[in-house]
Design a protein around this motif. Structure first.
Motif, PDB file in Angstrom:
ATOM      1  N   ILE A  40      35.436  38.161  43.712  1.00  0.00           N
ATOM      2  CA  ILE A  40      35.318  36.812  43.204  1.00  0.00           C
ATOM      3  C   ILE A  40      36.256  36.363  41.728  1.00  0.00           C
ATOM      4  CG2 ILE A  40      34.077  34.733  42.520  1.00  0.00           C
ATOM      5  CD1 ILE A  40      31.862  35.919  44.043  1.00  0.00           C
ATOM      6  N   ALA A  41      36.239  37.484  41.030  1.00  0.00           N
ATOM      7  CA  ALA A  41      36.991  37.345  39.758  1.00  0.00           C
ATOM      8  C   ALA A  41      38.433  37.565  40.207  1.00  0.00           C
ATOM      9  CB  ALA A  41      36.533  38.584  38.873  1.00  0.00           C
ATOM     10  N   ALA A  42      38.758  38.622  41.050  1.00  0.00           N
ATOM     11  CA  ALA A  42      40.227  38.911  41.082  1.00  0.00           C
ATOM     12  C   ALA A  42      40.711  37.444  42.016  1.00  0.00           C
ATOM     13  CB  ALA A  42      40.215  40.179  42.165  1.00  0.00           C
ATOM     14  N   SER A  43      39.911  36.783  43.050  1.00  0.00           N
ATOM     15  CA  SER A  43      40.590  35.803  43.462  1.00  0.00           C
ATOM     16  C   SER A  43      40.561  34.377  42.578  1.00  0.00           C
ATOM     17  CB  SER A  43      39.602  35.252  44.491  1.00  0.00           C
ATOM     18  OG  SER A  43      39.240  36.322  45.561  1.00  0.00           O
ATOM     19  N   SER A  44      39.685  34.617  41.235  1.00  0.00           N
ATOM     20  CA  SER A  44      39.833  33.295  40.496  1.00  0.00           C
ATOM     21  C   SER A  44      40.850  33.429  39.787  1.00  0.00           C
ATOM     22  CB  SER A  44      38.484  33.472  39.544  1.00  0.00           C
ATOM     23  OG  SER A  44      37.454  33.216  40.412  1.00  0.00           O
ATOM     24  N   ILE A 203      48.140  37.576  32.744  1.00  0.00           N
ATOM     25  CA  ILE A 203      47.120  37.055  33.753  1.00  0.00           C
ATOM     26  C   ILE A 203      47.256  37.558  34.960  1.00  0.00           C
ATOM     27  CG2 ILE A 203      45.912  35.058  34.757  1.00  0.00           C
ATOM     28  CD1 ILE A 203      46.810  33.484  32.305  1.00  0.00           C
ATOM     29  N   CYS A 204      48.693  37.603  35.610  1.00  0.00           N
ATOM     30  CA  CYS A 204      49.002  38.050  36.976  1.00  0.00           C
ATOM     31  C   CYS A 204      48.953  39.618  36.751  1.00  0.00           C
ATOM     32  CB  CYS A 204      50.384  37.615  37.060  1.00  0.00           C
ATOM     33  SG  CYS A 204      50.842  35.925  37.470  1.00  0.00           S
ATOM     34  N   ALA A 205      49.055  40.314  36.025  1.00  0.00           N
ATOM     35  CA  ALA A 205      48.813  41.768  35.868  1.00  0.00           C
ATOM     36  C   ALA A 205      47.444  42.083  36.090  1.00  0.00           C
ATOM     37  CB  ALA A 205      49.418  42.328  34.504  1.00  0.00           C
ATOM     38  N   LEU A 206      46.538  41.553  35.477  1.00  0.00           N
ATOM     39  CA  LEU A 206      45.067  41.640  35.474  1.00  0.00           C
ATOM     40  C   LEU A 206      44.815  41.354  36.995  1.00  0.00           C
ATOM     41  CD1 LEU A 206      43.733  40.382  32.033  1.00  0.00           C
ATOM     42  CD2 LEU A 206      43.702  42.466  32.815  1.00  0.00           C
TER      43      LEU A 206
END
Length: 487
Positions: A40-44, A203-206
């Motif tokens: 969920i975190a990755a998708s968010s 943000i994209c890297a994370l």
């Protein structure tokens, strides 16, 4: 769980569940729950960067114009190019995710979004910036359907969990929309306009690294090995014509040759697209989706909600600054109750869906939203009206939307097989993007170049129209099958 297992993948937890002994079951269940939370975190992260770039750019336009020597028409396309790329490629992105696997497309979306953000940040001219923004919109299109498909797969065993996950995903987007103008203002003051694009890189890297670690590879759809090139091409042409004509409708007028040509291209290419999709054995857009009353009702619900909301926000922004004489900062702060309430009601929606199913939040959300638009039009937009007169509407509108949107999205995802989740979510989001663009064009025409009195009248007409449309949306919500989502 040892340190190297801190971020378990769903695949590992699934295999562990199969072989686990009864005594190990609680630990395995905890690992599975942790894996879903990280997913969920990755998708968010994806929805955060996509929505952040909707609002953060607006505050930087004057500074961009001065630095790059750009005219107002070129600056408009700094915003519109992103919208065009996003809306036009959503359908193709959904189909590609179903064909090649959602995780692959999700990672590609993060990579493209990061590279194009870097290009935007280094842009030497306005033309270069606008091209990079269009490509950035394509990156956003790759991210949104695949992120929802990943959520759907991760929570497929538990529809109640899926509803909560979508509520959190939507709330993350709401946070970024609310934070966009504030973050943009701070970055402009400290580091200049280029930093509002470069901030996307970490943000994209994370998001990329988290996805790579915790999200399992999702197999390609067994439906299609055919790429359906004609369907893809016709969809892109039709949506480019439609969205481009809608964007240019306001500045150029309905009778301008470019606007007429855009709508004509959209009509011809759209008709050809439907004919092709009916005949090919493996269409990119299965038209039988629309044989389901619930699916069609949910898509139309999304169109009406976005048409009303984005159109109203556009005209209210003009009203606050032109009629109420708010500064840009004051106007931005005035919208905080909308975004704040929206985040809260998103989270409530997941709980309510789990208790009452999909239909109630959609119907209730439509009715509450209609009440908000009605109150704003009757007491908020009046002579000598203050911000406190507008506040009830500013609270009720997002309260209704926040209840309804996660339920709408859940109904779309739970109504199709998992292998088609990317395509289904792309249909919904494409329809919503087009609805929002049309709403801005139609409602914007009501306040274009108006004096204060005429502008107030135009805003009231827009709000009365939005009230009627949200009542219609509530009726559509009632048509959605009340599917149980509790585990």
């Amino acid at each position: 769980m040892t340190s190297h297992q801190a971020l378990p993948t769903i695949e590992s937890t699934t295999s562990a569940t199969t072989s686990a002994t009864p005594s190990a079951t609680p630990s395995v269940a905890n690992e599975a729950t942790a894996a879903v939370k990280w997913t969920i975190a990755a998708s968010s992260f994806a929805f955060v960067v996509v929505q952040l770039d909707v609002t953060i750019v607006n505050v930087a336009l004057p500074q961009i114009g001065v630095d790059l020597g750009a005219q107002v028409s070129a600056l408009q396309w700094v915003v519109d190019a992103y919208t065009l790329g996003f809306a036009v490629f959503l359908l193709s992105a959904g189909a590609l995710g179903d064909k090649f696997g959602s995780k692959r497309l999700f990672l590609a979306g993060f990579l493209l979004f990061a590279l194009t953000s870097l290009a935007c940040g280094l842009a030497p001219t306005a033309g270069f910036l606008n091209i990079a923004r269009a490509l950035q919109g394509i990156g956003a299109a790759l991210l949104v359907p695949s992120s929802l498909a990943i959520l759907n797969r991760a929570c497929a065993h538990d529809k109640k969990l899926l509803a909560k996950a979508i509520g959190l995903w939507t709330a993350a987007g709401g946070v970024s929309i609310a934070a966009g103008p504030v973050i943009g203002g701070l970055l402009l003051a400290v580091a200049g306009w280029r930093s509002i694009f470069l901030v996307n890189l970490p943000i994209c890297a994370l998001g990329f690294l988290l996805t790579w670690r915790v999200v399992p590879a999702i197999a390609a759809s067994t439906h299609a090995r055919s790429f359906d090139p004609f369907g893809q091409l016709l969809a892109i042409i039709a949506l480019t014509g439609l969205v481009g004509a809608v964007i240019e409708f306001h500045p150029l007028g309905l009778r301008h040759p470019l606007v007429i040509a855009g709508f004509g291209i959209a009509l011809v290419a759209g008709a050809a697209f439907i004919m092709v999709e009916r005949k090919v054995p493996h269409p990119m857009l299965p038209l039988n989706f629309f044989h389901q009353t619930s699916f069609t009702a949910a898509v139309l619900f999304g169109v009406l909600v976005n048409f009303s909301y984005y159109g109203v926000i556009f005209v209210i922004s003009f009203y606050l600054q032109k009629v109420q004489n708010y500064s840009v900062l004051q106007a931005g702060l005035a919208f905080l109750p909308l975004t704040g309430t929206f985040i809260f009601s998103n989270l409530v929606s997941g709980w309510l869906i789990g208790k009452a199913g999909i239909r109630l939040p959609m119907v209730l959300g439509g009715l509450i939203g209609a009440a908000g638009y009605g109150l704003l039009g009757s007491i908020g937009i009046a002579e000598h009206a203050s911000f406190m007169h507008m506040l009830p509407g500013f609270i009720l509108i997002p309260a209704g939307m926040g209840l309804a949107v996660p339920a709408m999205t859940t109904s779309i995802l739970s109504g199709v097989e998992k292998s088609r989740a990317g395509t289904a979510s792309a249909v919904l989001n494409t329809a919503r993007q087009v609805g929002g663009a049309v709403g801005v064009a139609v409602f914007g025409a009501l306040v274009s170049d108006g004096v204060a009195g005429d502008m107030s009248s135009g805003v009231r007409i827009a709000l009365a129209t939005a009230t009627v449309l949200l009542l219609m949306a509530a009726g559509l919500g009632y048509l959605v099958r009340p599917k149980a989502v509790a585990s």
